[in-house]
Motif scaffolding. Structure first.
Motif, mmCIF file in Angstrom:
data_model
loop_
_atom_site.group_PDB
_atom_site.id
_atom_site.type_symbol
_atom_site.label_atom_id
_atom_site.label_comp_id
_atom_site.label_asym_id
_atom_site.label_seq_id
_atom_site.Cartn_x
_atom_site.Cartn_y
_atom_site.Cartn_z
ATOM 1 N N ALA A 1 -20.640 1.684 -7.073
ATOM 2 C CA ALA A 1 -21.094 2.300 -5.985
ATOM 3 C C ALA A 1 -20.039 2.055 -4.755
ATOM 4 N N ALA A 2 -19.192 1.270 -5.069
ATOM 5 C CA ALA A 2 -18.224 0.625 -4.170
ATOM 6 C C ALA A 2 -17.193 1.851 -3.433
ATOM 7 N N THR A 3 -16.803 1.837 -2.135
ATOM 8 C CA THR A 3 -15.875 2.902 -1.677
ATOM 9 C C THR A 3 -14.491 2.372 -1.252
ATOM 10 N N ALA A 4 -13.488 2.858 -1.208
ATOM 11 C CA ALA A 4 -12.063 2.300 -0.710
ATOM 12 C C ALA A 4 -12.119 2.387 0.631
ATOM 13 N N ASP A 5 -12.858 3.255 1.351
ATOM 14 C CA ASP A 5 -12.758 3.286 2.810
ATOM 15 C C ASP A 5 -13.328 1.754 3.374
ATOM 16 N N ALA A 6 -14.354 1.529 2.794
ATOM 17 C CA ALA A 6 -15.083 0.234 3.271
ATOM 18 C C ALA A 6 -14.246 -1.052 2.862
ATOM 19 N N GLY A 7 -13.609 -0.743 1.648
ATOM 20 C CA GLY A 7 -12.645 -2.054 1.205
ATOM 21 C C GLY A 7 -11.571 -2.000 2.206
ATOM 22 N N GLU A 8 -10.985 -0.972 2.753
ATOM 23 C CA GLU A 8 -9.926 -1.145 3.627
ATOM 24 C C GLU A 8 -10.218 -1.944 4.914
ATOM 25 N N ALA A 9 -11.605 -1.882 5.449
ATOM 26 C CA ALA A 9 -11.958 -2.392 6.336
ATOM 27 C C ALA A 9 -12.156 -3.947 6.246
ATOM 28 N N VAL A 10 -12.320 -4.357 4.915
ATOM 29 C CA VAL A 10 -12.419 -5.807 4.397
ATOM 30 C C VAL A 10 -11.170 -6.597 4.217
ATOM 31 N N PHE A 11 -10.032 -5.355 3.774
ATOM 32 C CA PHE A 11 -8.757 -5.944 3.516
ATOM 33 C C PHE A 11 -7.898 -6.455 4.891
ATOM 34 N N ARG A 12 -8.753 -6.340 6.056
ATOM 35 C CA ARG A 12 -8.021 -6.935 7.344
ATOM 36 C C ARG A 12 -7.813 -8.226 7.125
ATOM 37 N N ASN A 13 -8.972 -8.945 6.390
ATOM 38 C CA ASN A 13 -8.980 -10.378 5.976
ATOM 39 C C ASN A 13 -7.984 -11.020 5.345
ATOM 40 N N CYS A 14 -7.317 -10.084 4.542
ATOM 41 C CA CYS A 14 -6.001 -10.432 3.642
ATOM 42 C C CYS A 14 -4.806 -10.192 4.185
ATOM 43 N N ARG A 15 -4.831 -9.213 5.257
ATOM 44 C CA ARG A 15 -3.620 -8.863 5.654
ATOM 45 C C ARG A 15 -2.530 -9.802 6.147
ATOM 46 N N ALA A 16 -3.076 -10.772 6.724
ATOM 47 C CA ALA A 16 -2.357 -12.075 7.234
ATOM 48 C C ALA A 16 -1.557 -12.529 6.216
ATOM 49 N N CYS A 17 -1.974 -12.649 5.026
ATOM 50 C CA CYS A 17 -1.003 -13.019 4.045
ATOM 51 C C CYS A 17 -0.432 -12.269 2.852
ATOM 52 N N HIS A 18 -1.053 -11.105 2.749
ATOM 53 C CA HIS A 18 -0.936 -10.257 1.774
ATOM 54 C C HIS A 18 -0.464 -8.821 2.160
ATOM 55 N N ALA A 19 0.581 -8.190 1.599
ATOM 56 C CA ALA A 19 1.074 -6.807 1.812
ATOM 57 C C ALA A 19 0.656 -6.027 0.685
ATOM 58 N N VAL A 20 0.217 -4.606 1.128
ATOM 59 C CA VAL A 20 -0.135 -3.730 -0.156
ATOM 60 C C VAL A 20 1.115 -2.807 -0.715
ATOM 61 N N GLU A 21 2.337 -2.995 -0.111
ATOM 62 C CA GLU A 21 3.690 -2.489 -0.705
ATOM 63 C C GLU A 21 4.045 -3.183 -1.614
ATOM 64 N N ALA A 22 4.336 -2.495 -2.708
ATOM 65 C CA ALA A 22 5.113 -3.120 -3.968
ATOM 66 C C ALA A 22 6.201 -3.895 -3.587
ATOM 67 N N GLY A 23 6.535 -5.042 -3.832
ATOM 68 C CA GLY A 23 7.525 -6.078 -3.672
ATOM 69 C C GLY A 23 7.852 -6.711 -2.433
ATOM 70 N N GLN A 24 6.728 -6.431 -1.458
ATOM 71 C CA GLN A 24 6.694 -7.376 -0.295
ATOM 72 C C GLN A 24 5.728 -8.376 -0.208
ATOM 73 N N ASN A 25 6.385 -9.340 -0.959
ATOM 74 C CA ASN A 25 5.413 -10.657 -0.873
ATOM 75 C C ASN A 25 5.413 -11.396 0.532
ATOM 76 N N GLY A 26 4.542 -12.005 0.817
ATOM 77 C CA GLY A 26 4.268 -12.724 2.212
ATOM 78 C C GLY A 26 3.982 -14.203 1.883
ATOM 79 N N THR A 27 2.970 -14.714 2.478
ATOM 80 C CA THR A 27 2.444 -16.133 2.008
ATOM 81 C C THR A 27 1.812 -15.951 0.728
ATOM 82 N N GLY A 28 1.235 -14.855 0.552
ATOM 83 C CA GLY A 28 0.780 -14.462 -0.962
ATOM 84 C C GLY A 28 1.409 -13.388 -1.332
ATOM 85 N N PRO A 29 1.204 -13.255 -2.863
ATOM 86 C CA PRO A 29 1.818 -11.891 -3.390
ATOM 87 C C PRO A 29 1.544 -10.651 -2.888
ATOM 88 N N TYR A 30 2.225 -9.637 -3.223
ATOM 89 C CA TYR A 30 1.867 -8.212 -2.748
ATOM 90 C C TYR A 30 0.749 -7.773 -3.674
#
Length: 172
Positions: free
Chosen positions: A71-100
């Protein structure tokens, strides 16, 4: 300017003020909690409620992760991803503090190119399945003791399912 007597008066005034505050706190604690320190005594006045004996506990119904993920939706997950954005990127190959995280769902654990993993993750799982991601995102340090991920985890199972659905939608 200042003589010894003036300095003595100032220090004495500060000490007596501190003493008054300490005694006031002690007296308030004594009045509020009582002298005996017994907190499990019977209440003086109990209000009876019709149909309730005070022992009822709300039954918690735990929904399986598979149903939440369906029942999960990607749109709601995108809002939750704001917590992860400080350390992770969603673009392939762009590592930050955490892996892409592009293509993380279904990817081998520890396979992000160019990221130096701590080694604790490869002992916990082989592939980032939705179930493995759910367990890891709930409590990273409990799932993979020794991981360098300092995030405490997502407590809400619906948020975890939405986040995993969003990460799964990134690579098509």
């Amino acid at each position: 300017m200042f003589d010894t007597m003036t300095m003595t008066k100032i220090v004495g005034g500060l000490c007596s003020t501190l003493l008054i505050f300490l005694l006031g706190g002690w007296a308030a604690e004594l009045i509020y909690h009582g002298s005996g320190g017994h907190y499990d005594e019977e209440q003086a006045y109990v209000i009876e409620v019709e149909g309730g004996d005070g022992e009822e506990v709300a039954e918690v119904v735990e929904v399986p992760f598979e149903e939440l993920y369906a029942a999960a939706t990607a749109d709601a997950g995108e809002a939750v991803f704001r917590n992860c954005r400080a350390c992770h990127a969603v673009e392939a190959g762009q590592n930050g503090t955490g892996p892409y995280l592009h293509g993380v769902v279904g990817r081998d654990v520890g396979a992000a190119q160019g990221f130096n993993y701590s080694g604790a993750l490869s002992e916990a799982a082989d592939v980032w399945t939705p179930e493995n991601l759910n367990a890891f995102l709930e409590d990273p340090k409990g799932y993979a003791p020794g991981t360098s991920m300092s995030y405490n985890g997502l407590r809400d199972p619906e948020d975890r399912a939405n986040l995993i659905a969003y990460l799964d939608s990134l690579d098509g």
